[in-house]
Design an enzyme around this catalytic site. Structure first.
Site, PDB file in Angstrom:
ATOM      1  N   GLU A  11       0.826  -1.219   0.000  1.00 59.84           N
ATOM      2  CA  GLU A  11       0.000   0.000   0.000  1.00 59.84           C
ATOM      3  C   GLU A  11       0.857   1.265   0.000  1.00 59.84           C
ATOM      4  O   GLU A  11       0.533   2.255   0.646  1.00 59.84           O
ATOM      5  CB  GLU A  11      -0.981   0.006   1.185  1.00 59.84           C
ATOM      6  CG  GLU A  11      -1.889  -1.188   1.256  1.00 59.84           C
ATOM      7  CD  GLU A  11      -2.593  -1.493  -0.066  1.00 59.84           C
ATOM      8  OE1 GLU A  11      -2.743  -0.576  -0.894  1.00 59.84           O
ATOM      9  OE2 GLU A  11      -2.979  -2.651  -0.275  1.00 59.84           O
ATOM     10  N   GLY A  12       1.947   1.224  -0.736  1.00 59.42           N
ATOM     11  CA  GLY A  12       2.887   2.334  -0.782  1.00 59.42           C
ATOM     12  C   GLY A  12       3.955   2.131   0.274  1.00 59.42           C
ATOM     13  O   GLY A  12       3.658   2.201   1.471  1.00 59.42           O
TER      14      GLY A  12
END
Length: 597
Positions: A439-440
């Protein structure tokens, strides 16, 4: 192996006495979140997490997944637990009642989501992603899409996925190559996606893939990406399931942790093309997907909170029963449980304080999320959204970095047994390690904090938060008590350090962006450490008030005060050590040539 017990008392303290659930229940549509309803939700969620989900954790880790001829078999206990999860209505907590949701605030949903993650992170990834899919469709789905899909997704009968990554396009989504071709009212998708969590499984009857792809005439880069809804099984006009779509799982990854969470390779369009339905407008897909991505980032931050608490519970239980060595306070006596030794106490207190600080900051973000979504006053809503935007990368990155460190400390508390799988401690460590990556990555979160969140308003949103911190310091200075005085002094110093660092980072953004990027991860660490100290100071103030109001809970409130003092003495001062590398320690980062490494 340690069991899981939901920290209901800690959660209630945060909701009612620190963050203030009452200010959220005053918002339109939140009046159903009365204390009796919220207490019932928390109690039942705690029972479900401990009694149904938690027993699947070690089993799932050991059994893992089976992939045969495109079919992914999750552990049988997952299928049964998910069935009970759906039947009990747990997926519907924060969503629109029009489509079967319970309409409760995110401030109530976050504790419930934390419990699922703490009970079994691999299991909870499925409903976590579904949560983001629902929020995205609520925001950008067409009326027909909402009517067809939302009720099933909210019920959990269908599950949603986020299909972004491709072999050549990880963090850089401008490199997405998956192709979408117009075909009348629908689109045909072709390409491959990798690392798709719960991209294939047997727990739900349909899987709704939310996928990024390019049209043939799309602009280059991120401005040419569109978002499509691609169901595993096509949906008939009456809502029943039709034929299998041209989308298939071609393999699953073998991972360090979260062994029972299928991470799938998904192939689109091996035959005529996978039927997809455009969400919103063409070429605005990444903009829409950020709804789901930001939801996931906050939820991954909750994973850091959850794994910290779960690792702490296990370490505490072991420390109370593991007898080893004599008590330094009474060396003539026999061996004692290791919880009596100062270094073990230090580790346990660090685990406890970090878990409480990260939880408080995540819940604070949830409260502002509710304010942003539901406030009728546009100024309040806008300011609240800015606060959510500011806190999201901090909650995601700081909490997950802390989660890995706390899980590692848990292994250390167990000593040699911590290196043995049967103790359970290694699983928490292995499972935690993915959270700073997906998620990043946390480096991306740090750049987001510095370049986007500070840069967009020259630090104005941050300064509003810093003023709130300073106001609290002034308020604490008027109070009596040794713990409060220590906390106030440490927080004042921490805020001054963070303000200095912020001023310097804003200067670097203008004069030396490479240096700003080089120090961004340490700046985020400082931000999280001080913001966590701010939340712990608020907890201390609430605990002091509670001691006066309710002497029968003196032990609970005194524990909160001492834990906040520990954070102020042992953790918050570490922020000051980061000032120099953030401000002027980036010179060597880019100094070597590639050949010199």
């Amino acid at each position: 192996m340690a069991t899981y017990s939901a920290p209901i008392a800690d959660i209630r303290f945060l909701l009612y006495e620190v963050i203030g659930l009452d200010r959220i229940t005053a918002l339109p549509g939140c009046d159903s979140a009365t204390p009796d309803i919220v207490d019932a939700v928390l109690e039942e969620a705690g029972k479900f997490a401990a009694g149904v989900i938690a027993p699947t954790n070690a089993v799932g880790d050991k059994e893992g997944l089976k992939f045969e001829n495109g079919i992914v078999r999750v552990p049988a206990c997952f299928v049964d637990a998910y069935r009970q999860y759906v039947e009990s209505g747990w997926n519907a907590v924060p969503f629109d009642p029009e489509f079967g949701g319970q309409g409760l605030p995110w401030l109530v949903a976050f504790p419930v989501l934390e419990m699922w993650q703490a009970a079994n992170m691999a299991f909870a990834l499925c409903p976590m992603l579904n949560t983001g899919a629902v929020e995205l469709l609520e925001a950008h789905g067409s009326p027909q899409q909402k009517e067809t899909y939302l009720s099933k997704l909210i019920a959990g009968e269908w599950t949603g996925t986020m299909d972004l990554t491709e072999p050549q396009a990880g963090s850089d989504l401008s490199a997405v190559r998956a192709k979408a071709v117009r075909d009348g009212d629908v689109y045909r998708l072709f390409g491959q996606k990798i690392f798709i969590t719960y991209g294939e499984h047997e727990m739900a009857e349909n899987i709704i893939h939310l996928a990024l792809a390019r049209l043939p005439d799309a602009p280059a880069g991120v401005k040419g990406i569109s978002l499509f809804m691609v169901p595993k099984f096509l949906v008939n006009s009456d809502g029943s399931l039709g034929k299998r779509n041209d989308i298939h799982c071609t393999g699953i990854e073998h991972k360090l942790g979260i062994h029972a969470s299928p991470t799938a390779v998904i192939s689109y369009g091996d035959n005529d093309g996978a039927v997809g339905y455009l969400i919103g407008q063409e070429n605005r897909g990444l903009e829409y997907m950020f709804i789901m991505m930001n939801n996931a980032r906050l939820n991954v931050g909750l994973q850091g909170v959850a794994i910290s608490d779960r690792a702490y519970q296990a370490a505490l239980e072991y420390a109370k029963i593991r007898v080893q060595s004599r008590d330094m306070r009474n060396p003539k006596a026999g061996p004692v449980a290791i919880i009596n030794h100062p270094d073990v106490r230090r580790m346990l207190m660090s685990m406890k304080a970090h878990a409480e600080a990260t939880r408080a900051l995540a819940y604070e973000a949830a409260a502002f999320l509710d304010l942003a979504k539901r406030s009728e006053d546009k100024t309040t809503a806008k300011a609240s959204q800015y606060r959510v935007d500011l806190l999201t990368p901090v909650v995601k990155a700081w909490s997950t970095d802390v989660g890995v460190e706390v899980a590692s400390t848990g292994v250390q508390v167990f000593g040699g047994m911590g290196f043995i799988e049967e103790s359970g401690a290694p699983q928490f460590y292995r499972d935690a390690r993915i959270a700073p990556i997906y998620e990043g990555t946390n480096g991306i979160q740090a750049n987001d904090l510095v370049f986007r969140k500070l840069g967009r308003d020259q630090g104005e949103a941050a300064r509003v938060l810093f003023k709130e911190m300073r106001d609290l310091c002034a308020e604490l200075a008027q109070r009596q008590g040794d713990e409060i005085a220590i906390i106030a002094t440490a927080l004042t110093s921490g805020v001054e350090t963070l303000e200095q660092a912020t001023t310097r980072v804003l200067e670097l953004l203008k004069t030396d962006p490479v240096a700003a990027a080089g120090g961004s991860a340490l700046y985020l660490r400082m931000f999280g450490t001080v913001a966590g100290g701010y939340m712990m100071a608020r907890s201390a103030a609430a605990a002091q008030d509670g001691l006066k109001r309710d002497p029968d809970k003196a032990s609970f409130y005194q524990t909160k005060l001492v834990t906040a003092r520990f954070y102020a003495e042992q953790i918050l001062p570490l922020a000051a050590a980061l000032l120099s590398p953030v401000s002027q320690g980036c010179g060597a980062i880019m100094a070597l040539t590639e050949d010199q490494f």
